[in-house]
Structure formats: structure tokens, C-alpha cells
Design an enzyme around this catalytic site. Structure first.
Site, mmCIF file in Angstrom:
data_model
loop_
_atom_site.group_PDB
_atom_site.id
_atom_site.type_symbol
_atom_site.label_atom_id
_atom_site.label_comp_id
_atom_site.label_asym_id
_atom_site.label_seq_id
_atom_site.Cartn_x
_atom_site.Cartn_y
_atom_site.Cartn_z
ATOM 1 N N LYS A 44 1.041 -1.072 -0.010
ATOM 2 C CA LYS A 44 -0.097 -0.054 0.001
ATOM 3 C C LYS A 44 0.703 1.147 0.133
ATOM 4 C CE LYS A 44 -3.108 2.739 3.094
ATOM 5 N NZ LYS A 44 -3.646 2.942 4.466
ATOM 6 N N ASP B 180 -2.351 10.757 3.176
ATOM 7 C CA ASP B 180 -3.605 10.131 3.158
ATOM 8 C C ASP B 180 -4.279 11.373 4.029
ATOM 9 O OD1 ASP B 180 -6.336 9.315 3.479
ATOM 10 O OD2 ASP B 180 -5.614 7.567 4.948
ATOM 11 N N LYS C 130 -9.699 13.766 7.626
ATOM 12 C CA LYS C 130 -9.346 13.014 9.260
ATOM 13 C C LYS C 130 -9.105 14.694 9.881
ATOM 14 C CE LYS C 130 -6.082 9.586 7.484
ATOM 15 N NZ LYS C 130 -6.598 8.443 8.388
ATOM 16 N N ASP D 56 1.798 6.871 5.502
ATOM 17 C CA ASP D 56 0.907 5.875 4.947
ATOM 18 C C ASP D 56 1.084 5.096 3.747
ATOM 19 O OD1 ASP D 56 -1.702 4.693 5.479
ATOM 20 O OD2 ASP D 56 -2.748 5.972 4.288
ATOM 21 N N ASP E 140 -11.978 7.587 3.717
ATOM 22 C CA ASP E 140 -10.529 7.536 4.689
ATOM 23 C C ASP E 140 -10.405 5.868 4.717
ATOM 24 O OD1 ASP E 140 -8.440 8.229 6.075
ATOM 25 O OD2 ASP E 140 -9.604 8.207 7.721
ATOM 26 N N GLU F 95 -9.162 4.054 2.449
ATOM 27 C CA GLU F 95 -8.801 4.096 0.843
ATOM 28 C C GLU F 95 -7.642 3.054 0.737
ATOM 29 O OE1 GLU F 95 -5.408 5.165 2.733
ATOM 30 O OE2 GLU F 95 -7.638 5.676 3.193
ATOM 31 N N ARG G 287 -7.692 -0.449 1.398
ATOM 32 C CA ARG G 287 -8.191 -1.277 0.775
ATOM 33 C C ARG G 287 -8.882 -1.449 -0.629
ATOM 34 N NH1 ARG G 287 -12.350 -1.497 5.549
ATOM 35 N NH2 ARG G 287 -10.581 -0.478 6.452
#
Length: 495
Positions: free
Chosen positions: A266, A271, A278, A289, A348, A350, A352
Site C-alpha cells: 500500500k 492520506d 481526518k 501511509d 478514509d 482508501e 483497501r
């Protein structure tokens, strides 16, 4: 940093600092006894004075011991014999390094015999010493305007019996490779989002490919992903000015017909949460991230440095998650590369969304195994804290292999259940599934989501949300995990 194996009687070793162990209660180990005899009982006298008792990580620096060639001798407490486990051994090495750095030695020699740990051989001790010292010397100061102070310590020798030279040399090579892979991972993780973009990550993969002929690289652009039907991945980058990249880095270490092991990372380079924004506090840490992708690149660098005889393919889904007028909205429905549809209830969640398309893409390699690595869920931190990574898998044998690798590498994971009972939390009235399953068992339902794209191969998911970086004080920054776990897993797959 140079690491090398040396041998010979410890009192004759010329070094600016010689490190030897002392057991709890002032018990001298084999090497310490040799040194004490050469010094006519000098060390025994120090112990009798009570200046050091041998408690774990206790230190005492001695200078110019009579009959000893080393300029300094550092006594380090090994603790009680029954407590000499893996973790305590690493703490002992860290404590010794802390003293060595403060006295500004240019070289040091470790003479920690096998009594320093229980049930660990010369190879393990040597490799972990190399990894631990390297991690302790790591600095990230390339973006500071002031010239960094050069490290005084330039070489570390590890004293072994002559019959262990070959084993020790292998341990040094592999320990240094893992350490270098971790440093690359930490460098990438520590870079800010305005530098480490998806394009920058692709450039770093290209740099690796140019440096080693065992690598080949393909970078898919957004137009390529659109043609493949990767609407889910592209939904994450829709609100950003930075284009997404799907980075495919192949390492061929054996026959090209050998099925590869696939690592999927990933790579969300920043993010913000997207439209599901967030909270502002701590949002700077969302540059981390992409640590899953960084650990994949670090692992690829490590196995190439070791010349491992197996094939490995890295698939990195790199994107930036930002809010804008073009950003994906809660309630939007996208079609994944697999043809399954997803209702995006929270932008958020995201990670996956990029991983599911990358996992579908991995099918084309007919993999021997697929492991994805991601800073996926805050729920994993609540479940396991910052010590263990979360592990979920559709194959118990693969899960056991990864758990064993993590235990050996001291980069541990803990398996969570992937039962069908949890799948219903992803039910959607409007699409095949929702991208979130509510607060309960958040780490598990995230893995349940990914499992719907991994039915054609052996797959495991490693959630490093709690282990990829430290959040506070001078220790704030990327950790380099889980390069040791992944590299050990791949070492174990070779003959």
C-alpha cells in the site's frame, strides 16, 4: 558502516573499544575470564568493588586495562542466565552502542559469546548485532539546512572462533542487506508528501532496477489502469493533482519458469482522508501511509543484495488521497478490476480500495504466494499496540510460515481470525460490498474485504499500522518494519 569478522584472543585485539559481557552477580563469562587472566585479575577487582553487578544493560567503561591491547573495555551486563532471551540480547547491544556513540570511537569490537542469549546460534547473534547497530546509527537529516555532524564510528568488528568465520561472514552479509533495506524503507517513510509522491516512488523503483540486472520494472500510468478497469484504485487518486502509479518490480533470482512470490504494498503517499477528512491533529503522520510500499521496496533491495535464488514480484499501488471537487464522495459506487462493485461509505478507508485492484492484478503472475503489507487500520493499534503487526490469511500454512519468520527475525506478527462470520459486516444495499464494516473488528473486516480478491492463490495480509512508525519525541519516524519479517520469509523459501 563496515562490519567484519575477527578472531584471536580477546586481550590481543587492537580496538578503540572492546565490548565484553558480565553475568548477573558479577559472573564472568568465558571471554571475560580470558581477559581477566591477562589483566592479572583487574576485572575481578572491579567487580568486587561493586562498580558493576552484571544486571541487564548495566555498563561500565574501563580505560587502558593492563595486559589488554584495546584502548577501552566496555563491560555490559548480560543479566540472569534464565532471562537471556532475544529481546534482552537486542537491548544489550543497544546499550553498548549508546556508550560507544557517546565516546566517539571510530571502531569497536564486540566479544559477546554465545552465553549472551539462550538457544540462539552464532549466525543469529551476529546478524541481529549487525541489524541492531545499523538501526541505532540511522539518521534522517538530509532535509536540514545545517551540515550534519559526521558519525565517528566507522567500523564494527565481531569476534568469533575461527571455526565460525564462514557462518559469521554470511550473517554479516545478510544482516547488512536487511539493515540497508530497512534504511531505504525508513528514508522513504520519513520523506514528506511533497517530495515522496507516487511519481517519486516509481523513480526509486527505477533506480533499484538500474542498479541490479536481476530487476525489471514496469510502471502503469492512470490511463493503463483505466484500461484494466481499476476504478477502485483510481477513485482514491481522483481528488489529487498527483497521478497514481502501479509499480511492478520483478526480481529474477532463479529459472524464469519458477512461480514468483508476490509482495503487494500500500503506497498512499499522503492520506488526508479525502472527503471523509481526518482530524488535523497528527495528520502530518499520514505521510507514513506508504510504509507498506516502502517496506516492499526495502525487502526487494535486501534480497537483491543477498542474491537470493528465487523469483519475487513487487506490486505497489501508489496514490495520494486528497479532497477536491473531483474527489470520490461517500456513497459513490465503483467497479473493481475483478468486476465486483464497492459502495464507498468512507473515503478514509482508501487503502483497501487501492490494494484490491493490485491483488487482482497479481493473479496474472500465477504466484506461489501473495503477501500484502499495509498501514491499513487504526483498529490494529487498539488490538495489538505497537509491538506486533496484525496477520490474517486464507491459508494456515502460509500464515505459520510468516509467523515463524517474524519470530526468528524479531519482527513479530500475531494472527487474527478471518472467519466468514465477519463478512456480513460488509453487506451493502446498493453494491456487492461496502468498503467499511463498522467499528467492531475493524482490522478483520478490512482483511475480509481484501480476501474477496484473493481466492485464486495463497494470500496473507500484514497490517503494520501500529509498527511502521513511532509517533513521539526523538524516536518519531519510520521504523523499517516489516523488512526483517518479509526478508526472512523469502530466505526460508530458498534451498
Amino acid at each position: 558502516m563496515e562490519f567484519k569478522i575477527t578472531s584471536g584472543s580477546p586481550e590481543q585485539l587492537e580496538s578503540q573499544c572492546l565490548v565484553i559481557g558480565v553475568g548477573d552477580g558479577g559472573v564472568l563469562g568465558a571471554i571475560a575470564q580470558i581477559l581477566d587472566e591477562a589483566a592479572n585479575g583487574y576485572i575481578s577487582g572491579v567487580l568486587e568493588s561493586g562498580d558493576i553487578t552484571g544486571k541487564k544493560t548495566e555498563t561500565l567503561l574501563l580505560r587502558a586495562i593492563p595486559g589488554v591491547a584495546a584502548k577501552r573495555t566496555l563491560l555490559i551486563g548480560l543479566g540472569k542466565a534464565e532471562d537471556r532471551n532475544d529481546n534482552n540480547y537486542l537491548k544489550i547491544v543497544q546499550a553498548a552502542l549508546s556508550v560507544i556513540k557517546n565516546i566517539q570511537c571510530s571502531d569497536a569490537t564486540f566479544c559477546l559469546d554465545l552465553e549472551a542469549t539462550n538457544d540462539r546460534d552464532c549466525y543469529w547473534q551476529t546478524r541481529k548485532l549487525v541489524e541492531t547497530v545499523s538501526a541505532g546509527l540511522y539518521r534522517f537529516d538530509s532535509l536540514k539546512s545545517t551540515e550534519p555532524t559526521a558519525l565517528k564510528l566507522q567500523s564494527v568488528s565481531i569476534c568469533l572462533d575461527e571455526e565460525d568465520d564462514e557462518t559469521g561472514s554470511l550473517a554479516v552479509v545478510e544482516g547488512a542487506a536487511i539493515a540497508n533495506g530497512m534504511s531505504l524503507t525508513r528514508d522513504l517513510g520519513n520523506l514528506p508528501g511533497n517530495i515522496c509522491t507516487p511519481t517519486y516512488m516509481a523513480e526509486q523503483a527505477r533506480k533499484l532496477a538500474e542498479e541490479n540486472p536481476a530487476f525489471s520494472l514496469e510502471v502503469l500510468e492512470e490511463s493503463d489502469m483505466k484500461a484494466l478497469g481499476m476504478e477502485s484504485l483510481l477513485s482514491v487518486s481522483a481528488g489529487s493533482e498527483e497521478p497514481a502509479k502501479l509499480i511492478v518490480l520483478k526480481y529474477q533470482g532463479t529459472d524464469e519458469n519458477e512461480q514468483p512470490h508476490v509482495l503487494v504494498g500500500k503506497g498512499i503517499t499522503f492520506d488526508s482522508g479525502g472527503i471523509s477528512l481526518k482530524p488535523g491533529a497528527g495528520m502530518d503522520e499520514m505521510k507514513f501511509d506508504m510504509c507498506g510500499a516502502a517496506s516492499v521496496l526495502g525487502t526487494m533491495a535486501a534480497i537483491a543484495e543477498m542474491d537470493l535464488e528465487l523469483n519475487v514480484t513487487a506490486v505497489i499501488a501508489a496514490a495520494e488521497n486528497m479532497p477536491s471537487g473531483k474527489a470520490t464522495k461517500p456513497g459513490d459506487i465503483v467497479t473493481t478490476m475483478s468486476g465486483q462493485t464497492v459502495e464507498i461509505l468512507n473515503t478514509d478507508a482508501e487503502g483497501r480500495l487501492v490494494l484490491c485492484d493490485a491483488l487482482t492484478y497479481a493473479e496474472r503472475f500465477e504466484p506461489s504466494s501473495v503477501v500484502d503489507i499495509a498501514t491499513l487500520t487504526g483498529a490494529c493499534i487498539l488490538a495489538l499496540g505497537h509491538k506486533a503487526s496484525g496477520l490474517l490469511s486464507n491459508n494456515d500454512e502460509l500464515a505459520a510460515e510468516l509467523l515463524e519468520a517474524g519470530q526468528y527475525a524479531n519482527d513479530r506478527a500475531w494472527q487474527l481470525p478471518l472467519w466468514d462470520d465477519y463478512q456480513e459486516q460488509l453487506d451493502s444495499n446498493f453494491a456487492d460490498m461496502a468498503n467499511i464494516g463498522g467499528r467492531p473488528a475493524g482490522t478483520i473486516t478490512a482483511a475480509c474485504f481484501l480476501s474477496r480478491y484473493t481466492k485464486k492463490y495463497r494470500w496473507a495480509h500484514v497490517d503494520i499500522a501500529g509498527t511502521a512508525w513511532n509517533s513521539s519525541g526523538k524516536e518519531k519516524g519510520a521504523t523499517g518494519r516489516c523488512v526483517p519479517l518479509l526478508t526472512q520469509y523469502l530466505i526460508d523459501r530458498t534451498a
